[in-house]
Write an enzyme that holds these catalytic residues in place. Structure first.
Site, PDB file in Angstrom:
ATOM      1  N   ILE A  14      38.560  54.546 -81.165  1.00 17.77           N
ATOM      2  CA  ILE A  14      39.741  54.756 -82.008  1.00 17.77           C
ATOM      3  C   ILE A  14      39.318  55.201 -83.410  1.00 17.77           C
ATOM      4  O   ILE A  14      39.910  56.106 -84.001  1.00 17.77           O
ATOM      5  CB  ILE A  14      40.627  53.484 -82.061  1.00 17.77           C
ATOM      6  N   ASP A  33      29.194  52.390 -89.978  1.00 20.24           N
ATOM      7  CA  ASP A  33      29.084  51.962 -88.567  1.00 20.24           C
ATOM      8  C   ASP A  33      27.630  51.592 -88.308  1.00 20.24           C
ATOM      9  O   ASP A  33      26.718  52.252 -88.820  1.00 20.24           O
ATOM     10  CB  ASP A  33      29.502  53.142 -87.671  1.00 20.24           C
ATOM     11  N   LEU A  35      26.331  51.686 -85.335  1.00 20.70           N
ATOM     12  CA  LEU A  35      25.989  52.445 -84.123  1.00 20.70           C
ATOM     13  C   LEU A  35      25.575  51.550 -82.960  1.00 20.70           C
ATOM     14  O   LEU A  35      24.963  52.019 -82.008  1.00 20.70           O
ATOM     15  CB  LEU A  35      24.900  53.502 -84.407  1.00 20.70           C
ATOM     16  N   ALA A  76      34.535  46.203 -84.710  1.00 19.70           N
ATOM     17  CA  ALA A  76      34.680  44.882 -84.075  1.00 19.70           C
ATOM     18  C   ALA A  76      34.224  44.983 -82.633  1.00 19.70           C
ATOM     19  O   ALA A  76      34.221  46.072 -82.057  1.00 19.70           O
ATOM     20  CB  ALA A  76      36.137  44.423 -84.113  1.00 19.70           C
ATOM     21  N   ASN A  93      30.712  38.661 -85.675  1.00 23.24           N
ATOM     22  CA  ASN A  93      30.974  40.049 -86.038  1.00 23.24           C
ATOM     23  C   ASN A  93      32.414  40.238 -86.532  1.00 23.24           C
ATOM     24  O   ASN A  93      32.647  40.818 -87.591  1.00 23.24           O
ATOM     25  CB  ASN A  93      30.726  40.937 -84.811  1.00 23.24           C
ATOM     26  N   THR A 118      45.512  43.231 -82.653  1.00 22.63           N
ATOM     27  CA  THR A 118      45.693  43.463 -81.219  1.00 22.63           C
ATOM     28  C   THR A 118      46.826  42.622 -80.636  1.00 22.63           C
ATOM     29  O   THR A 118      47.104  41.518 -81.127  1.00 22.63           O
ATOM     30  CB  THR A 118      44.373  43.111 -80.477  1.00 22.63           C
ATOM     31  N   TYR A 142      38.297  36.853 -78.248  1.00 21.33           N
ATOM     32  CA  TYR A 142      38.564  38.145 -78.901  1.00 21.33           C
ATOM     33  C   TYR A 142      39.895  38.083 -79.664  1.00 21.33           C
ATOM     34  O   TYR A 142      39.957  38.363 -80.872  1.00 21.33           O
ATOM     35  CB  TYR A 142      38.584  39.268 -77.851  1.00 21.33           C
ATOM     36  N   PHE A 170      48.695  47.804 -78.840  1.00 26.10           N
ATOM     37  CA  PHE A 170      48.795  47.567 -77.410  1.00 26.10           C
ATOM     38  C   PHE A 170      47.676  48.416 -76.775  1.00 26.10           C
ATOM     39  O   PHE A 170      46.603  48.474 -77.355  1.00 26.10           O
ATOM     40  CB  PHE A 170      50.243  47.801 -76.930  1.00 26.10           C
ATOM     41  N   PHE A 216      42.564  44.710 -60.393  1.00 28.90           N
ATOM     42  CA  PHE A 216      42.346  43.274 -60.585  1.00 28.90           C
ATOM     43  C   PHE A 216      43.646  42.488 -60.408  1.00 28.90           C
ATOM     44  O   PHE A 216      44.347  42.205 -61.371  1.00 28.90           O
ATOM     45  CB  PHE A 216      41.759  43.001 -61.970  1.00 28.90           C
TER      46      PHE A 216
END
Ligand code: UDP
Length: 339
Positions: A14, A33, A35, A76, A93, A118, A142, A170, A216
């Site tokens: 994202i 970042d 990486l 994250a 983190n 989230t 999370y 979402f 699943f």
């Protein structure tokens, strides 16, 4: 002079789409970042600083060099299953890293943050669709780590006049419509790319019996028994961040705000597979598997608050567009995916 913003995690899925959109909108972007999970080539030609949120020195160096208007914080860990097995990684983190970021921002007088939160902060919602007032009760580390940061942001707004907008995503889906950026996770665990990998394997003559695609659970209390999610095109997600950024700059009295970002429509796992079959023209084989730990049966947003208050509207509310853009990118970048 163009405005400078920092995008943490800008080499990720994202974050890289965000970086591209901001650059196209005339912002000067510096990606920060480590990486660890991102791809350097996804940053395209934005500025890049390799550094880690758990190292305050890295953040001081980043913020000393530039006059930065705001930070968009994507960096994250974001795998639900992994967070259950390795919560230490997630709290270090996602929570400690964000605290370091906020404190460095305060040291350098940068009081504006757009935060990637989230729908996993809601856990198993009592009612659908989910509004911002739906109680938050995460069922995995999370979601818990993201909720903790939301709370920190609320407290920082009161104590330090620190302005923030938390965007509760979402299910992000799709790729840049112009085909220049895609979705690359390692390992890949997300439904849409895995369905398209399977379409590609089948198209190339793979034996349907060898399918690696697992559904699943088909015994959830949903119309077809499989999990229902609200898939939002990655570009629509990013566009909402630009609206949030504008709001943070134009409304100085803002505290800490939260908005859901989805398209207010639920699509089941089996419906995702059917849509992928329509877009690709391939009959996609799959196997039924047991439920995955930590999966709520149904997560569908009511994002009307973002639509009203941020003045945002999704441009691609139909999941078929996300699938088409992802399929175009996968088809043209098979070597990158295989690497
Ligand atoms: N899913 C699945 N098979 C897979 C990956 C995912 O059936 O190989 C299901 C998963 O159980 C969930 C939905 O697809 O109900 C979306 O999962 P994903 O990991 O893409 O996103 P999440 O909702 O976990 O953020």
């Amino acid at each position: 002079m163009s405005k400078t913003v920092v995008v943490t995690g800008g080499a990720g899925y994202i974050g890289s789409h965000m970086t591209k959109m901001l650059s196209e909108d005339g912002y000067r972007v510096i990606v920060f970042d480590n990486l660890g999970r991102g791809n350097r080539d996804a940053v395209l030609d934005a500025g890049f600083v390799q550094g880690d949120l758990t190292q305050p020195d890295n953040l001081d160096a980043l913020f000393s060099a530039e006059n930065i208007e705001a930070v968009l914080h994507f960096a994250a860990f974001a795998y639900v299953g992994e967070s259950v097995n390795e919560p230490d990684m997630y709290y270090r983190n996602n929570v400690l890293g964000t605290l370091n970021l906020l404190d460095a921002m305060r040291r350098h007088n940068i009081p504006r943050l757009v935060f990637s939160s989230t729908c996993a902060t809601y856990g198993v919602p009592q009612n659908l669709p989910i509004t911002e007032l739906t109680p938050q009760s995460p069922i995995n580390p999370y979601g818990q780590s993201k909720l903790m940061v939301e709370q920190i942001l609320k407290d920082y707004a009161v104590a330090y006049d620190f302005r923030s907008i938390a965007l509760r995503y979402f299910n992000a889906a799709g790729c840049a419509p112009d085909g220049t950026l895609g979705e690359r996770h390692d390992p890949e665990t997300h439904l849409l790319p895995l369905v398209l990998f399977e379409a590609m394997r089948t198209q190339q003559g793979g034996n349907p019996d060898d399918t690696a695609l697992m559904v699943f659970g088909d015994d959830f209390d949903t119309p077809d028994g499989t999990c229902v999610r609200d898939y939002i095109h990655v570009n629509d997600l990013c566009r909402a961040h630009i609206h949030a950024l504008d709001r943070l700059v134009s409304e100085p009295s803002l505290g800490a705000e939260q908005f859901n970002l989805g398209v207010n429509r639920g699509v089941s796992v089996l419906e995702v597979i059917q849509c992928c079959e329509q877009v690709t023209g391939v009959k996609i084989p799959y196997k039924m598997a047991p439920r995955r730990a930590g999966d709520p049966p149904e997560l569908v947003s009511d994002a009307s608050r973002a639509m009203q208050e941020l003045g945002w509207q999704p441009q691609y509310p139909d999941i078929k567009d996300s699938i088409q853009h992802a399929w175009n990118w996968f088809s043209n970048n098979q070597k990158l995916i295989a690497a």
